[in-house]
Design a protein around this motif. Structure first.
Motif, PDB file in Angstrom:
ATOM      1  N   VAL A  11       7.284  26.509  35.021  1.00  0.00           N
ATOM      2  CA  VAL A  11       8.432  27.170  35.572  1.00  0.00           C
ATOM      3  C   VAL A  11       8.715  26.271  36.558  1.00  0.00           C
ATOM      4  N   VAL A  12      10.192  26.555  37.096  1.00  0.00           N
ATOM      5  CA  VAL A  12      10.803  25.900  37.937  1.00  0.00           C
ATOM      6  C   VAL A  12      11.501  27.131  38.834  1.00  0.00           C
ATOM      7  N   PRO A  13      11.017  27.439  39.930  1.00  0.00           N
ATOM      8  CA  PRO A  13      11.716  28.776  40.474  1.00  0.00           C
ATOM      9  C   PRO A  13      13.085  28.057  41.221  1.00  0.00           C
ATOM     10  N   ALA A  14      14.211  29.006  41.241  1.00  0.00           N
ATOM     11  CA  ALA A  14      15.193  28.601  41.631  1.00  0.00           C
ATOM     12  C   ALA A  14      15.280  28.717  43.093  1.00  0.00           C
ATOM     13  N   THR A  15      14.541  29.683  43.390  1.00  0.00           N
ATOM     14  CA  THR A  15      14.450  30.004  45.020  1.00  0.00           C
ATOM     15  C   THR A  15      13.022  30.655  45.311  1.00  0.00           C
ATOM     16  N   THR A  16      12.601  30.530  46.558  1.00  0.00           N
ATOM     17  CA  THR A  16      11.323  31.352  46.901  1.00  0.00           C
ATOM     18  C   THR A  16      11.527  32.679  47.575  1.00  0.00           C
ATOM     19  N   ASP A  17      12.804  33.172  47.454  1.00  0.00           N
ATOM     20  CA  ASP A  17      13.279  34.495  48.053  1.00  0.00           C
ATOM     21  C   ASP A  17      13.501  35.425  46.916  1.00  0.00           C
ATOM     22  N   GLN A  18      12.208  35.735  46.191  1.00  0.00           N
ATOM     23  CA  GLN A  18      12.475  36.345  45.110  1.00  0.00           C
ATOM     24  C   GLN A  18      10.950  37.480  45.396  1.00  0.00           C
ATOM     25  N   ARG A  19      11.306  38.634  45.155  1.00  0.00           N
ATOM     26  CA  ARG A  19      10.280  39.814  45.620  1.00  0.00           C
ATOM     27  C   ARG A  19      10.271  40.863  44.252  1.00  0.00           C
ATOM     28  N   GLY A  20       9.248  41.645  44.261  1.00  0.00           N
ATOM     29  CA  GLY A  20       9.093  42.796  43.375  1.00  0.00           C
ATOM     30  C   GLY A  20       7.574  43.118  42.830  1.00  0.00           C
TER      31      GLY A  20
END
Length: 450
Positions: A262-271
């Protein structure tokens, strides 16, 4: 005057004569404290559980950790009370530093300079106590007299340990999965756990694969005919037939592996934001792999982890970076869940230990539990075997055989030992420490009392 002897009376059948039971011979002996003290320190803090990606030193301080580290090195201070305080300080600090450095790669451990200070402090405090308590007896505090009372206490402790090892456990295998749940990419079925990024590769296998095996594609098949880009929109479903076959096969094999690049678009992801999810909503799932800031979260449904899998979820160290590809291998073998990132172990959770009656003691502390078991067996066997060298050798052999067999006969330890079979070596270390510390000593009744 004549004395007439009294006539002999016939025995009263109501009176019972209680036969005296033969007492087992117990040989008192002296036990040098240094070998058991070193064995306890090494087995408790240096034996690896799993090798992970190296982490930095942890500067946080917890009162419980300080207390445990003070007590752990106290026997070392007693055993070396004849040394100068400078020599003991250097030795304890050096030993603790080497062990803390090894914990950089040891999963479940957190190297800390505070631990080094507490370890050295515990040794010095024990030395000061021993010198004040036994001023006129240089040998006191460095040896321990093993007599009938201590053997009786060891028997009680051994019985308690065996009883604890036979307490009922909860199952940790894959079961209760619903094959009707959808297998989704990039979001939850409810649409409230969006993930943004690119999934270049995805493979699922009903087997436990190592990062090397996953890299070579052993037992896996690519599920994505093309690169999937998730932009925070609705979840993208995979075929329902694939979901049903995976649920059936994973439960039958009691294993699951998820391989994803995977390639995350951003590290500001939660849940956590869902990369891949086999679930009906946020509270009911078979498994999922998600992102929480720079960390990965891996959850698997088992009786011990619950319908949502959150009671025993695996959370990795911060490894993700925006725009940087990461190869993830999340695997569960029916006992332990592990998450690797680019071939390095970054997260681990022992479900088998959590399913037992003593989860704290049956994961990274399992070698120490086995060491205590072996030490108790050796202490008891040495007392009954006598004081000769042949007797000591016989006690060592019997102790080794029993130490290897006894833990596996305890259902409460069986699952934990199956997850960490090498931990039983701790029993051999504990037994060897006791036997070596006592085999060349003189009987206690011919030596100075401790």
């Amino acid at each position: 005057m004549y004395l007439v002897p009294a006539p002999e009376l016939p025995p009263n059948p109501k009176e019972r004569v209680t036969p005296t039971m033969p007492r087992l011979p117990i040989t008192d002996y002296r036990l040098k404290l240094l070998p058991p003290a070193l064995a306890l320190i090494v087995v408790t803090t240096a034996v690896p559980v799993d090798l992970r990606a190296p982490v930095g030193w942890d500067g946080s301080i917890e009162l419980l950790d300080i207390a445990v580290n003070l007590v752990l090195y106290a026997p070392l201070g007693l055993a070396l009370r004849g040394w100068s305080w400078r020599r003991l300080l250097v030795a304890a600090a050096l030993l603790s530093t080497v062990i803390e450095l090894s914990q950089v790669w040891n999963s479940g451990r957190h190297p800390s300079p505070g631990d080094v200070v507490a370890n050295a402090g515990g040794a010095l405090l024990a030395m000061a106590f021993a010198r004040r308590r036994w001023r006129d007896n240089p040998a006191a505090g460095t040896v321990l007299t093993v007599g009938k009372r201590l053997v009786a206490a060891a028997l009680v402790a051994l019985a308690a340990l065996v009883a604890a090892g036979n307490l009922p456990t909860h199952p940790s295998q894959l079961e209760g999965w619903d094959p009707g749940y959808p297998l989704l990419l990039g979001n939850e079925a409810t649409g409230d756990r969006p993930w943004r990024g690119t999934i270049e590769f995805l493979a699922l296998a009903s087997a436990r694969l190592s990062p090397t095996g996953a890299h070579h594609g052993a037992g896996t098949a690519n599920l994505l005919p093309a690169v999937v880009v998730a932009n925070g929109g609705p979840a993208q479903p995979l075929p329902a037939g694939l979901a049903r076959s995976l649920a059936t096969a994973a439960q039958a094999q009691n294993a699951l592996t998820v391989v994803a690049r995977v390639v995350p678009a951003t590290t500001d992801q939660r849940g956590p934001a869902r990369i891949v999810s086999f679930s009906s909503d946020t509270q009911h799932r078979n498994f999922d792999l998600g992102q929480e800031d720079r960390r990965l979260v891996f959850r698997v449904r088992t009786p011990v982890s619950g319908e949502n899998g959150s009671r025993q979820q695996v959370e990795t160290t911060p490894m993700l970076r925006a725009g940087k590809p990461a190869t993830i291998v999340a695997t569960y073998d029916g006992r332990v869940a592990r998450v690797y990132v680019d071939g390095r172990l970054c997260g681990r959770r022992n479900f088998a230990a959590a399913a037992s009656a003593g989860p704290v003691l049956l994961d990274e502390e399992l070698p120490a539990v086995c060491a205590v078991l072996g030490a108790l067996l050796a202490l008891i066997a040495r007392a009954f075997a006598g004081s000769g060298r042949r007797s000591a050798l016989a006690a060592a052999v019997v102790t080794a055989l029993v130490a290897l067999a006894l833990p596996r006969a305890m259902p409460g330890l069986a699952a934990a030992l199956a997850a960490m079979p090498w931990a039983v070596v701790g029993a051999l270390i504990g037994a060897a420490a006791v036997v070596s510390a006592s085999s060349r000593g003189t009987p206690a009744n011919n030596a100075a009392s401790a």
